[in-house]
Design a protein around this motif. Structure first.
Motif, PDB file in Angstrom:
ATOM      1  N   HIS A 140      42.317  -6.656 -34.758  1.00 50.77           N
ATOM      2  CA  HIS A 140      42.895  -6.098 -35.983  1.00 50.77           C
ATOM      3  C   HIS A 140      41.837  -5.369 -36.818  1.00 50.77           C
ATOM      4  CE1 HIS A 140      46.530  -8.368 -35.098  1.00 50.77           C
ATOM      5  NE2 HIS A 140      47.114  -7.757 -36.108  1.00 50.77           N
ATOM      6  N   TYR A 141      40.642  -5.924 -36.869  1.00 50.69           N
ATOM      7  CA  TYR A 141      39.570  -5.273 -37.621  1.00 50.69           C
ATOM      8  C   TYR A 141      39.258  -3.906 -37.026  1.00 50.69           C
ATOM      9  CZ  TYR A 141      35.023  -4.359 -39.756  1.00 50.69           C
ATOM     10  OH  TYR A 141      33.973  -3.772 -40.430  1.00 50.69           O
ATOM     11  N   LEU A 160      35.526   1.904 -28.419  1.00 52.48           N
ATOM     12  CA  LEU A 160      36.564   0.960 -28.813  1.00 52.48           C
ATOM     13  C   LEU A 160      36.794  -0.082 -27.726  1.00 52.48           C
ATOM     14  CD1 LEU A 160      39.134   3.502 -30.325  1.00 52.48           C
ATOM     15  CD2 LEU A 160      37.511   2.053 -31.574  1.00 52.48           C
ATOM     16  N   ASP A 161      36.956  -1.324 -28.143  1.00 50.03           N
ATOM     17  CA  ASP A 161      37.159  -2.420 -27.193  1.00 50.03           C
ATOM     18  C   ASP A 161      38.596  -2.924 -27.156  1.00 50.03           C
ATOM     19  OD1 ASP A 161      34.437  -2.644 -26.365  1.00 50.03           O
ATOM     20  OD2 ASP A 161      33.979  -3.667 -28.249  1.00 50.03           O
ATOM     21  N   TYR A 162      39.370  -2.657 -28.205  1.00 53.44           N
ATOM     22  CA  TYR A 162      40.707  -3.248 -28.308  1.00 53.44           C
ATOM     23  C   TYR A 162      41.825  -2.220 -28.485  1.00 53.44           C
ATOM     24  CZ  TYR A 162      37.795  -7.334 -29.237  1.00 53.44           C
ATOM     25  OH  TYR A 162      36.852  -8.318 -29.150  1.00 53.44           O
ATOM     26  N   CYS A 163      41.596  -1.201 -29.295  1.00 52.68           N
ATOM     27  CA  CYS A 163      42.684  -0.274 -29.633  1.00 52.68           C
ATOM     28  C   CYS A 163      42.470   1.115 -29.039  1.00 52.68           C
ATOM     29  CB  CYS A 163      42.857  -0.185 -31.151  1.00 52.68           C
ATOM     30  SG  CYS A 163      41.464   0.536 -32.049  1.00 52.68           S
ATOM     31  N   VAL A 170      46.010 -12.206 -40.302  1.00 47.80           N
ATOM     32  CA  VAL A 170      45.182 -12.731 -39.215  1.00 47.80           C
ATOM     33  C   VAL A 170      43.870 -13.272 -39.763  1.00 47.80           C
ATOM     34  CG1 VAL A 170      43.898 -12.096 -37.138  1.00 47.80           C
ATOM     35  CG2 VAL A 170      46.230 -11.263 -37.454  1.00 47.80           C
ATOM     36  N   LYS A 171      43.301 -12.579 -40.752  1.00 48.48           N
ATOM     37  CA  LYS A 171      42.059 -13.045 -41.367  1.00 48.48           C
ATOM     38  C   LYS A 171      42.275 -14.374 -42.080  1.00 48.48           C
ATOM     39  CE  LYS A 171      38.316 -11.577 -44.437  1.00 48.48           C
ATOM     40  NZ  LYS A 171      37.829 -10.513 -45.366  1.00 48.48           N
ATOM     41  N   GLY A 210      43.499 -13.716 -27.703  1.00 45.19           N
ATOM     42  CA  GLY A 210      42.286 -14.517 -27.848  1.00 45.19           C
ATOM     43  C   GLY A 210      41.323 -14.014 -28.905  1.00 45.19           C
ATOM     44  N   LYS A 211      41.414 -12.726 -29.235  1.00 36.52           N
ATOM     45  CA  LYS A 211      40.485 -12.146 -30.218  1.00 36.52           C
ATOM     46  C   LYS A 211      41.259 -11.307 -31.223  1.00 36.52           C
ATOM     47  CE  LYS A 211      36.550 -12.188 -27.063  1.00 36.52           C
ATOM     48  NZ  LYS A 211      35.438 -11.410 -26.438  1.00 36.52           N
ATOM     49  N   LYS A 212      42.235 -11.958 -31.866  1.00 32.73           N
ATOM     50  CA  LYS A 212      43.140 -11.244 -32.772  1.00 32.73           C
ATOM     51  C   LYS A 212      42.412 -10.628 -33.957  1.00 32.73           C
ATOM     52  CE  LYS A 212      45.751 -14.800 -33.312  1.00 32.73           C
ATOM     53  NZ  LYS A 212      46.806 -15.681 -33.863  1.00 32.73           N
ATOM     54  N   LEU A 213      41.483 -11.392 -34.545  1.00 28.68           N
ATOM     55  CA  LEU A 213      40.799 -10.887 -35.737  1.00 28.68           C
ATOM     56  C   LEU A 213      39.955  -9.668 -35.403  1.00 28.68           C
ATOM     57  CD1 LEU A 213      40.209 -11.183 -38.735  1.00 28.68           C
ATOM     58  CD2 LEU A 213      38.353 -12.758 -38.156  1.00 28.68           C
TER      59      LEU A 213
END
Length: 301
Positions: free
Chosen positions: A212-213, A168-171, A237-238, A206-209
């Motif tokens: 969220h994905y 995982l990179d974000y969450c 966001v999409k 900067g990388k919201k989409l």
């Protein structure tokens, strides 16, 4: 016997912020903090700053596989009883560690403590209080109300349930809270522990989409379905990414909300009354909904 803290800071090209992070750790007034910075091989001023704080901190600067990998590496290089990690652009507030240690030492049954926090800008000014809530696991599945740098947990949880999911990179933090929270209750101390920095080029903004994905896919894999709140946020966001409509314009935001609802229709076979009610609330009362918070956060950019 006093419990020892292990604090890990993952870092990559955050030279303009990292000294404030380091100082917020070292100024806690606790001598036995095992503090390590795992830098991903930064080519800015980061390494020179790290050298200034030797031997009060340990650090490595080498290529890694990302933020989760850096945190896991740092955990494996430390031995403290209590683990925390703070990103290289966030800060701790004074008195946090003493408050946390007092609870851990007096209540052996508590395994995770989280506090309140703020979103802060590049100048350390408060943008908005982080929407922290009291502990409720079912509610945590619906929304991540725990701010990552405001969390401290016993090393025994790593040994029982594992460390960060390096895929995982974000969450990665949210997934860890969900994994631990399935087995143990978290203790909420209503005291502000940290400032989480929000600015245009950080990962969250900067990388919201992509972020969220990843959350949607993680929740789907973990629970077999995605809660309405997360599906709605992802759809919005999409839609924003597809249309480039301006959420700060009252006319355009209504178009954006309608398009996001159409995206929800595509994503879900059955639209619950809860989604319909919330979308209508967004549409007619944007300044009373979570759009107010979004506008405050992104209006700082």
């Amino acid at each position: 016997m006093s419990l020892k803290f292990s604090v890990i800071t993952p870092s990559f090209r955050q030279g303009r912020f990292i000294e404030r992070t380091i100082q917020s750790v070292l100024s806690q007034g606790i001598e036995d903090i095992d503090y390590i910075v795992c830098d991903g091989g930064s080519d800015d001023e980061t390494v020179e700053i790290l050298k200034k704080y030797h031997p009060r901190i340990r650090w490595v600067s080498e290529a890694d596989k990302g933020q989760s990998d850096a945190v896991n590496k740092g955990i494996s290089m430390t031995t403290g009883d209590i683990i925390a990690w703070i990103n290289s652009d966030d800060i701790y507030y004074p008195g946090t560690f003493n408050a946390v240690r007092k609870i851990f030492e007096s209540q052996a049954e508590i395994e995770v403590i989280y506090g309140d926090a703020d979103w802060i800008n590049e100048l350390d000014e408060i943008i908005y209080p982080y929407p922290t809530e009291n502990w409720n696991y079912k509610r945590l599945i619906e929304t991540c109300y725990i701010c990552q740098p405001a969390v401290f947990f016993r090393r025994s949880l790593i040994e029982k349930f594992g460390s960060l999911d390096s895929s995982l990179d974000y969450c990665m933090d949210y997934e860890l809270w969900l994994r631990y929270g399935k087995y143990v209750d978290f203790y909420h101390l209503p005291q502000k522990f940290a400032g989480s920095r929000m600015y245009k080029t950080n990962k969250t903004m900067g990388k919201k989409l992509q972020a969220h994905y990843e959350v949607v896919q993680m929740l789907k894999q973990k629970f077999g379905k995605v809660p309405d709140n997360w599906m709605m946020s992802y759809a919005f966001v999409k839609a924003e990414d597809m249309t480039k409509l301006n959420k700060f314009d009252d006319k355009e935001v209504k178009k954006l909300i309608w398009i996001s609802f159409m995206e929800i229709v595509k994503l879900k076979k059955v639209i619950s009354p809860k989604i319909i009610i919330k979308v209508l609330f967004w549409y007619f009362f944007p300044d009373l909904s979570w759009f107010r918070r979004l506008r405050l956060l992104e209006g700082q950019q």
